[in-house]
Motif scaffolding. Structure first.
Motif, short mmCIF file in Angstrom:
data_model
loop_
_atom_site.label_atom_id
_atom_site.label_comp_id
_atom_site.label_asym_id
_atom_site.label_seq_id
_atom_site.Cartn_x
_atom_site.Cartn_y
_atom_site.Cartn_z
N GLY A 97 31.83 36.43 78.39
CA GLY A 97 31.95 37.86 78.17
C GLY A 97 31.43 38.62 79.38
O GLY A 97 30.57 38.13 80.12
N SER A 98 31.97 39.84 79.57
CA SER A 98 31.49 40.62 80.72
C SER A 98 30.06 41.08 80.50
O SER A 98 29.34 41.39 81.45
CB SER A 98 32.42 41.79 81.02
N ASN A 99 29.60 41.10 79.24
CA ASN A 99 28.18 41.38 78.98
C ASN A 99 27.28 40.38 79.70
O ASN A 99 26.27 40.75 80.28
CB ASN A 99 27.87 41.28 77.47
N GLN B 64 27.28 41.06 83.42
CA GLN B 64 26.44 42.21 83.76
C GLN B 64 24.96 41.87 83.64
O GLN B 64 24.13 42.34 84.43
CB GLN B 64 26.81 43.40 82.87
N TYR C 276 28.80 53.08 77.95
CA TYR C 276 28.72 51.86 77.14
C TYR C 276 27.26 51.54 76.78
O TYR C 276 26.42 51.37 77.67
CB TYR C 276 29.36 50.72 77.92
N CYS D 284 31.62 53.25 84.62
CA CYS D 284 32.48 52.63 83.61
C CYS D 284 33.82 53.35 83.66
O CYS D 284 33.89 54.56 83.43
CB CYS D 284 31.82 52.78 82.24
N ASN E 166 33.85 53.94 78.26
CA ASN E 166 33.61 53.81 76.83
C ASN E 166 32.34 54.61 76.54
O ASN E 166 31.34 54.40 77.20
CB ASN E 166 33.39 52.33 76.49
N ASP F 182 32.43 48.88 85.64
CA ASP F 182 32.84 48.14 84.44
C ASP F 182 34.26 48.58 84.09
O ASP F 182 34.48 49.69 83.62
CB ASP F 182 31.84 48.48 83.32
N ALA G 204 36.37 47.14 81.80
CA ALA G 204 36.77 46.34 80.64
C ALA G 204 38.15 46.74 80.09
O ALA G 204 38.86 45.91 79.53
CB ALA G 204 35.72 46.47 79.53
N TYR G 205 38.51 48.01 80.29
CA TYR G 205 39.76 48.52 79.69
C TYR G 205 40.84 48.81 80.74
O TYR G 205 41.80 49.53 80.45
CB TYR G 205 39.44 49.79 78.88
N THR H 200 37.19 41.87 81.60
CA THR H 200 37.05 41.00 80.42
C THR H 200 38.41 40.59 79.89
O THR H 200 39.40 41.31 80.08
CB THR H 200 36.25 41.72 79.31
N SER I 67 38.47 40.21 76.65
CA SER I 67 38.25 40.57 75.24
C SER I 67 39.20 41.64 74.72
O SER I 67 39.39 41.76 73.51
CB SER I 67 36.83 41.10 75.05
N LYS I 68 39.77 42.44 75.60
CA LYS I 68 40.51 43.62 75.15
C LYS I 68 42.01 43.41 75.32
O LYS I 68 42.70 43.07 74.36
CB LYS I 68 40.02 44.85 75.93
N ARG J 208 35.34 34.73 74.25
CA ARG J 208 34.21 35.11 75.11
C ARG J 208 34.44 34.74 76.56
O ARG J 208 33.96 33.70 77.04
CB ARG J 208 32.88 34.50 74.60
C1 LIG Z 1 32.82 49.13 78.65
C2 LIG Z 1 32.66 47.77 78.09
N1 LIG Z 1 32.25 46.78 78.88
C3 LIG Z 1 32.09 45.54 78.42
C4 LIG Z 1 32.34 45.23 77.10
C5 LIG Z 1 32.03 43.86 76.60
O1 LIG Z 1 33.01 42.98 76.79
P1 LIG Z 1 32.84 41.43 76.61
O2 LIG Z 1 33.46 41.10 75.30
O3 LIG Z 1 33.61 40.92 77.78
O4 LIG Z 1 31.39 41.05 76.69
C6 LIG Z 1 32.79 46.21 76.23
C7 LIG Z 1 33.06 45.89 74.82
O5 LIG Z 1 33.23 46.68 73.97
C8 LIG Z 1 32.94 47.51 76.73
O6 LIG Z 1 33.33 48.51 75.94
#
Ligand SMILES: Cc1ncc(COP(=O)(O)O)c(C=O)c1O
Length: 354
Positions: free
Chosen positions: A91-93, A96, A117, A162, A166, A191, A193-194, A220, A222-223, A231
């Motif tokens: 995951g990108s979490n 980071q 975020y 970001c 988000n 970031d 992610a989207y 990521t 994830s989206k 993950r």
């Molecule tokens: C801006 C942002 N970064 C990262 C993530 C986390 O993504 P990951 O599932 O890759 O950990 C999210 C998830 O909602 C997000 O909104």
């Protein structure tokens, strides 16, 4: 019964609450910006085969450097990026968190522009990094002048941007990223992610990487890829940034099963990413319908929409939940966030809201 307070936990973690969007069993779940479309059968089969092929070798540790996966991710990103520019984690979490461990941590600071975020400050807390809550403009935008002034005031070791942001949904103008890169004394993490959901003509910070060794772009699966349960997050940066992150990553952090599944998903990206256009259509439908009803809505380059409910947003959240639709109260007075999913989920959301 022993409680947290009875344990010798770090003082700076006392009284904090963990990240947690409610995981409620509701028919229409539009609260965590997941991809609503299930994994297509052809991809299910490909991932199954790839994972199966790893099983006999599970007595061995996985490739610690995830070279094949990073090569595939670099190929997906383009922009002339290659394997040494890319790093991957759960995951990108986690990516980071590793960046904070390497470039921030005790005695150092990280700055982000809220509302943004909610995990960024939590990751800072977990790594012992002092968090500086800078602010976006009242209309949720961020001007280069405001960003630069706030950075100059605090001289943070790491800045989070970001884009698309988000929970507000709007992507940053490249002039903001450029101004922040010029002003920030330390690392700048964008970031994205989207990114795959951005409206046409929205540039990625990936294009700025060659000129900026202190810039990191996180992404990521994830989206857009609909791979949240798998993950897999990653970053693109100068290879020296990847060297730095390797100093703090756990050995064998990315399991052989995760690497195999993610590679299979990437190989079938055409089948996965077709949902992106359908989701963008629902996002634009939500924005258009709410505006036609006179509701204030932030522009969105993401798979979610921030809309104004006026008054007590938590009461509005509860009323939507009572009608079987779970959206997100991000703690922003008067506003709620809804994920754009399938057409029928949009029908349910718009019906419940009216
Ligand atoms: C801006 C942002 N970064 C990262 C993530 C986390 O993504 P990951 O599932 O890759 O950990 C999210 C998830 O909602 C997000 O909104």
């Amino acid at each position: 019964m022993t409680t947290l307070d009875d344990l010798p936990i770090r003082d700076d973690l006392r009284g904090r609450t963990p990240y947690g969007a409610p995981q409620l069993d509701v028919a229409v779940r539009l609260n965590t910006n997941e991809n609503s479309y299930p994994v297509p059968e052809v991809v299910v089969e490909a991932i199954g085969k790839a994972v199966q092929a790893e099983l006999r070798d599970l007595n061995r540790y996985p490739d610690r450097d995830a070279v094949a996966l990073r090569t595939d991710l670099a190929g997906y990103l383009g922009h002339g990026l290659r394997m040494p520019n890319v790093w991957a984690a759960n995951g990108s979490n986690e990516v980071q968190q590793q960046l904070l461990q390497a470039f921030a941590g005790p005695g150092r600071t990280a700055l982000g522009f809220g509302p943004s975020y909610s995990m960024h400050p939590l990751l800072a807390a977990g790594t012992g990094t002092r968090w500086i809550g800078a602010l976006r403009d009242p209309d949720f935008g961020l001007s280069p002048e405001s960003a630069v002034a706030q950075i100059a005031q605090h001289a943070p070791d790491l800045v989070f941007l970001c884009s698309p942001n988000n929970p507000t949904g709007t992507a940053l103008d490249p002039s903001v990223v450029a101004a922040v890169l010029a002003a920030a004394p330390g690392m700048v993490v964008v970031d994205e992610a989207y990114a795959e959901f951005a409206r046409p003509g929205t540039p990625s910070a990936l294009a700025s990487l060659p000129q900026h060794p202190r810039l990191v772009v996180t992404r990521t699966m994830s989206k857009a890829f609909g791979f949240a349960g798998g993950r897999l997050g990653y970053l693109a940066a100068d290879p020296a940034v990847v060297d730095a992150v390797q100093l703090v990553r756990l050995p064998y952090h990315l399991s052989a099963l995760t690497q195999a599944a993610a590679r299979a998903a990437l190989a079938h990206r055409a089948a996965l990413l077709v949902t992106v256009d359908a989701i963008k259509e629902q996002r634009d439908r939500i924005v258009g319908t709410l505006r036609a009803r006179g509701v204030r809505v932030a522009d969105s380059d993401a798979n979610f929409v921030l809309f104004e409910v006026g008054g007590d947003q938590h009461a509005a959240w509860q009323r939507l939940l009572d009608r079987g639709v779970l959206v997100r109260d991000v703690g922003l007075a008067g506003w709620l966030r809804v994920t754009a999913g399938t057409e029928s989920e949009t029908d349910a959301f718009l019906g419940a809201l009216s």
